[in-house]
Scaffold this motif. Structure first.
Motif, short mmCIF file in Angstrom:
data_model
loop_
_atom_site.label_atom_id
_atom_site.label_comp_id
_atom_site.label_asym_id
_atom_site.label_seq_id
_atom_site.Cartn_x
_atom_site.Cartn_y
_atom_site.Cartn_z
N LEU A 62 0.83 -1.21 0.00
CA LEU A 62 0.00 0.00 0.00
C LEU A 62 0.86 1.26 0.00
O LEU A 62 0.53 2.26 -0.64
CB LEU A 62 -0.94 0.00 1.21
CG LEU A 62 -1.88 1.19 1.36
CD1 LEU A 62 -2.83 1.28 0.17
CD2 LEU A 62 -2.67 1.09 2.66
N GLY A 63 1.97 1.21 0.71
CA GLY A 63 2.89 2.34 0.71
C GLY A 63 2.48 3.51 1.57
O GLY A 63 2.98 4.62 1.36
N VAL A 64 1.57 3.31 2.52
CA VAL A 64 1.14 4.38 3.42
C VAL A 64 1.67 4.06 4.81
O VAL A 64 1.15 3.16 5.49
CB VAL A 64 -0.40 4.50 3.43
CG1 VAL A 64 -0.83 5.61 4.40
CG2 VAL A 64 -0.92 4.79 2.03
N ALA A 65 2.70 4.78 5.24
CA ALA A 65 3.34 4.46 6.51
C ALA A 65 2.38 4.66 7.69
O ALA A 65 2.49 3.95 8.69
CB ALA A 65 4.58 5.33 6.70
N ALA A 66 1.47 5.62 7.58
CA ALA A 66 0.51 5.84 8.67
C ALA A 66 -0.35 4.60 8.89
O ALA A 66 -0.65 4.23 10.03
CB ALA A 66 -0.36 7.06 8.37
N MET A 67 -0.76 3.96 7.80
CA MET A 67 -1.58 2.75 7.92
C MET A 67 -0.74 1.61 8.47
O MET A 67 -1.22 0.82 9.31
CB MET A 67 -2.14 2.36 6.55
CG MET A 67 -3.12 1.21 6.61
SD MET A 67 -4.62 1.67 7.55
CE MET A 67 -5.47 0.08 7.60
N SER A 68 0.53 1.51 8.06
CA SER A 68 1.40 0.48 8.61
C SER A 68 1.59 0.67 10.11
O SER A 68 1.60 -0.30 10.87
CB SER A 68 2.76 0.51 7.90
OG SER A 68 2.64 0.14 6.54
#
Length: 371
Positions: free
Chosen positions: A138-144
């Motif tokens: 996904l490439g979204v660090a906030a979601m990770s």
């Protein structure tokens, strides 16, 4: 363009958020209180980093630009509404919601860092390593960071359950509670639990208990030493500001004289031996309305007076719940407490993991053959 070959200017700015999140996690452990003023500068830094990335991707007419828009849209249009919804449903506290908003703005993409490990003596080449090692698709660090935090939270619950099983504290409350000495309650966060058949039921919030004791200007030790006297509403004399019930805010309610919290690694918890444990049940001592109450005691413990005298609702506490909690802490030596989870701690850990390793949930699901 990378600065010093390490990271872009935006990604270096994002590193400035880590000390702020570390401080928030520390405060969440110690007091479960984080000042709102902390989030404004962190949000400003995150917004600046976002603006730098957006300017670099403008006019979004190539693959990289469109990918930035997709990831930024997901971060802002999913995570921010999710944080507000979780707050409205009481799944998050106010600080948790603000922290996730900051993350959504500051980490809509996954930063990339190239870190030098060593230089050979002849300086012929530099060995480097890139972080995160396994970024999510996904490439979204906030979601990770959020999914990592959920995994950490699940691990905390599993450890809580395992510790109760190993200690022989077998009860329906062992899934959500710690068996806690009543004398330790002034330094403990959470809610008292009572067992209703096979169902653990949350009772008095310990912040509300501290508010009540500070309002009366007394200590838990004093109340336990003379419960009948304190049960009489006429015994309430001059009242005092209740504060918000934080552990280290206002006069101590354990009879101590200092304002410094516990320094041991257990945070003040000392559990009775398993052989002495008894599952917490409804107290058999005097309850509201019993004939043994002081004559004319229409408001045992002055519970209604307390709740009517303070601003707000003392964390949703009713007079009946306050009375029940007071009866239990004065008649029992240990009871089950649901400690809750200071969510900023796993969220900070989840952010660190997202920036160094990546998305742990993807790795776990992959190991289980689910992705």
């Amino acid at each position: 363009m990378r600065v010093f070959g390490i990271a872009t200017a935006a990604d270096l700015l994002r590193l400035l958020l880590l000390p702020g999140f570390a401080w928030a996690a520390y405060r969440d452990i110690r007091t479960r209180r984080v000042s709102s003023s902390l989030w404004y500068p962190l949000l400003a830094i995150g917004a600046l980093a976002f603006a730098i990335d957006a300017a670099a991707a403008f006019p979004f007419d190539d693959y990289a630009g469109r990918l930035f828009l997709v990831r930024a849209g997901f971060s802002l249009l999913f995570l921010i509404p999710f944080s507000f919804l979780a707050y409205r449903m009481a799944a998050f506290g106010g600080a948790d919601m603000k922290a996730l908003v900051v993350l959504a703005v500051a980490f809509p993409t996954t930063p990339q860092y190239v870190v030098p490990l060593w230089i050979l003596p002849d300086v012929t080449w530099l060995h480097t390593v890139g972080f995160p090692a396994h970024p999510s698709a996904l490439g979204v660090a906030a979601m990770s960071a959020l999914t990592n935090a959920v995994l950490f939270g699940a691990g905390y619950i599993a450890l809580l359950f395992a510790s109760n099983v190993v200690a022989g504290r077998l009860s329906p409350a062992m899934f959500v509670g710690r068996w806690t000495a009543v004398d330790d309650l002034p330094e403990v966060h959470g809610q008292i639990i009572r067992v209703d058949g096979l169902r653990p039921v949350r009772g008095l919030d310990l912040d509300a208990l501290r508010m009540y004791l500070r309002w009366r200007g007394t200590t838990l030790a004093a109340v336990r030493a003379a419960p009948d006297a304190h049960r009489d509403p006429a015994s309430v004399g001059e009242t005092h500001p209740p504060t918000d019930g934080a552990v280290h805010d206002g006069p101590r309610t354990d009879g101590g004289t200092g304002d410094v919290g516990p320094t041991d690694d257990t945070g003040g918890f000392e559990f009775p031996d398993a052989a002495d444990d008894a599952v917490a049940t409804e107290p058999e001592s005097v309850t509201a309305g019993d004939a043994s109450e002081p004559a004319g005691a229409e408001d045992p413990w002055a519970a209604e007076r307390f709740l009517g005298d303070i601003e707000g609702s003392a964390y949703g506490t009713s007079p009946e719940r306050l009375r029940e909690g007071l009866e239990r802490v004065t008649s029992e030596d240990a009871l089950w407490v649901s400690p809750g989870l200071p969510f900023l701690v796993p969220l900070f850990g989840g952010l660190l993991l997202a920036l160094t390793y990546g998305d742990a949930l993807t790795v776990v699901l992959g190991a289980l053959g689910l992705v």
